[in-house]
Design an enzyme around this catalytic site. Sequence first.
Site, mmCIF file in Angstrom:
data_model
loop_
_atom_site.group_PDB
_atom_site.id
_atom_site.type_symbol
_atom_site.label_atom_id
_atom_site.label_comp_id
_atom_site.label_asym_id
_atom_site.label_seq_id
_atom_site.Cartn_x
_atom_site.Cartn_y
_atom_site.Cartn_z
ATOM 1 N N GLY A 22 0.792 -1.225 0.000
ATOM 2 C CA GLY A 22 0.000 0.000 0.000
ATOM 3 C C GLY A 22 0.825 1.275 0.000
ATOM 4 O O GLY A 22 2.059 1.253 0.061
ATOM 5 N N LEU A 24 1.303 3.649 2.246
ATOM 6 C CA LEU A 24 2.178 3.887 3.407
ATOM 7 C C LEU A 24 3.090 2.694 3.692
ATOM 8 O O LEU A 24 4.277 2.866 3.985
ATOM 9 C CB LEU A 24 1.326 4.184 4.651
ATOM 10 C CG LEU A 24 2.117 4.323 5.967
ATOM 11 C CD1 LEU A 24 3.141 5.457 5.872
ATOM 12 C CD2 LEU A 24 1.169 4.546 7.130
ATOM 13 N N ASP A 59 -4.320 -13.135 4.171
ATOM 14 C CA ASP A 59 -5.589 -12.447 4.387
ATOM 15 C C ASP A 59 -5.729 -12.303 5.908
ATOM 16 O O ASP A 59 -5.944 -13.296 6.609
ATOM 17 C CB ASP A 59 -6.747 -13.259 3.802
ATOM 18 C CG ASP A 59 -8.090 -12.572 4.037
ATOM 19 O OD1 ASP A 59 -8.123 -11.533 4.759
ATOM 20 O OD2 ASP A 59 -9.095 -13.065 3.513
ATOM 21 N N ALA A 83 -5.564 -2.006 5.546
ATOM 22 C CA ALA A 83 -6.921 -1.480 5.694
ATOM 23 C C ALA A 83 -7.607 -1.522 4.339
ATOM 24 O O ALA A 83 -6.944 -1.598 3.300
ATOM 25 C CB ALA A 83 -6.877 -0.035 6.191
ATOM 26 N N THR A 85 -9.242 1.086 2.304
ATOM 27 C CA THR A 85 -9.248 2.546 2.390
ATOM 28 C C THR A 85 -10.136 3.209 1.339
ATOM 29 O O THR A 85 -10.289 4.426 1.358
ATOM 30 C CB THR A 85 -7.809 3.088 2.216
ATOM 31 O OG1 THR A 85 -7.298 2.611 0.972
ATOM 32 C CG2 THR A 85 -6.906 2.628 3.348
ATOM 33 N N THR A 124 -7.028 7.365 10.923
ATOM 34 C CA THR A 124 -7.269 8.368 9.881
ATOM 35 C C THR A 124 -8.004 9.596 10.403
ATOM 36 O O THR A 124 -8.746 9.507 11.393
ATOM 37 C CB THR A 124 -8.111 7.721 8.749
ATOM 38 O OG1 THR A 124 -8.534 8.732 7.832
ATOM 39 C CG2 THR A 124 -9.358 7.051 9.291
ATOM 40 N N ASP A 125 -7.820 10.707 9.697
ATOM 41 C CA ASP A 125 -8.603 11.914 9.994
ATOM 42 C C ASP A 125 -10.092 11.698 9.703
ATOM 43 O O ASP A 125 -10.940 12.463 10.172
ATOM 44 C CB ASP A 125 -8.070 13.117 9.195
ATOM 45 C CG ASP A 125 -8.046 12.891 7.687
ATOM 46 O OD1 ASP A 125 -8.431 11.784 7.229
ATOM 47 O OD2 ASP A 125 -7.634 13.818 6.961
ATOM 48 N N TYR A 147 -16.156 3.774 6.166
ATOM 49 C CA TYR A 147 -14.702 3.722 6.359
ATOM 50 C C TYR A 147 -14.314 4.371 7.681
ATOM 51 O O TYR A 147 -13.628 3.765 8.518
ATOM 52 C CB TYR A 147 -13.998 4.415 5.188
ATOM 53 C CG TYR A 147 -12.524 4.631 5.408
ATOM 54 C CD1 TYR A 147 -11.634 3.570 5.446
ATOM 55 C CD2 TYR A 147 -12.017 5.927 5.592
ATOM 56 C CE1 TYR A 147 -10.280 3.771 5.668
ATOM 57 C CE2 TYR A 147 -10.667 6.140 5.809
ATOM 58 C CZ TYR A 147 -9.809 5.061 5.848
ATOM 59 O OH TYR A 147 -8.466 5.273 6.076
ATOM 60 N N LYS A 151 -12.854 2.598 11.117
ATOM 61 C CA LYS A 151 -11.550 2.982 11.659
ATOM 62 C C LYS A 151 -11.683 3.502 13.095
ATOM 63 O O LYS A 151 -10.797 3.280 13.922
ATOM 64 C CB LYS A 151 -10.898 4.043 10.761
ATOM 65 C CG LYS A 151 -10.547 3.580 9.355
ATOM 66 C CD LYS A 151 -9.439 2.551 9.292
ATOM 67 C CE LYS A 151 -8.087 3.127 9.618
ATOM 68 N NZ LYS A 151 -6.999 2.125 9.446
#
Length: 332
Positions: A22, A24, A59, A83, A85, A124-125, A147, A151
Amino acid sequence: MLGSDAATHSAKQRLLVTGVGGLLGLPLAMLAAQRFSEVVGTTHSTSIDIPGVRTTPIDLCSPGAIERIIDRHRPDCVINCAAITDLERCEREPAEAYAVNRDAAQALAVVAAARDIRLIHISTDAVFDGSAGPYRETDLPSPVNIYGDSKWEAEQVTLAADPRALVVRTCLFGWSAQGNRSLAEFFVSRLEAGDEVLGYTDAFFSPLATTHLAQLLLRLLGDREQSGLLHLASRDAMSKYQFGRNIARQFGWDAGLVLARERSAAAESTLRGAQLALATDRARDALGEELPSVSEGIGELHRLHVNGHREHLRALEPDPSKKESAHACTDR
Ligand SMILES: NC(=O)c1ccc[n+]([C@@H]2O[C@H](COP(=O)([O-])OP(=O)(O)OC[C@H]3O[C@@H](n4cnc5c(N)ncnc54)[C@H](OP(=O)(O)O)[C@@H]3O)[C@@H](O)[C@H]2O)c1
């Protein structure tokens, strides 16, 4: 800037990073490979070869998978970057979103707590509704989409299972192996083709370059005093319109190609908050220095481009057919 984590990791430490295919996970694993004696990275649908990183497909939702991988590799530290996302996918497939984003995070935290493994979980924001940013760690989340809700629930179950874990809320941009996973790549692909692109004037965020974020995460990994919630974001906020224009200027393209548009008039506006900046006071105190600005992050994006990093990442994914199927421009 961004200090050094050299003293904080023992040469013998083993790190497990989930989601290294991903946006990040990839730069984080690449940086960690220079600092840890062993780095294991989990992949899922993406196949990727990262020098110095032992990748293993898994997985995280399959029963017993997390315990098996921890038993096999016995990491001292884990950073959970895996995640789902893609906001639209989370709305379409909520069961999968909660399974990956919340339940797998909880399972990791349970194992980490039981085995005294240092855990950083990435959040996450998007846990906030965007009505009143910049948000502090003490502000109450109020997610507006599946989402964000998955989170936020993940944050709660992670810290309940492992109160010594560090949960990092962030927002990020950078280069990905797939070439389409960040808002920066979205702007770059259009601007370098000379196409006009819309930028929202009323959507504010405070993103960090992924390579800056990776450095900060590795520093915090070595500081077990840091636990609970922490906002790691740029020290300032910017509209997405300004972000696009600044990218154009930094790369020497026509900033006039970025057209101002109000997000509130767009179809996707209900899925994403408007003022999602994160306050970074706690992070500044924890790290003993200011966080990078958005402009410094854009400078980093350009520096990496000039150094050939973009092509280097794209060459790591051996199966180019996967690039087409990869989801585009995710949590942004
Ligand atoms: N992107 C943003 O702007 C942003 C903003 C704020 C916070 N975050 C958070 O930052 C973290 C990293 O995000 P990112 O942008 O790097 O996400 P990403 O590019 O979508 O990568 C997520 C990774 O999770 C893996 N994954 C998904 N389902 C899985 C499963 N069932 N089992 C194992 N692995 C699975 C994916 O593997 P495959 O690709 O191999 O399928 C992918 O490599 C996430 O926690 C995200 O919520 C991201």
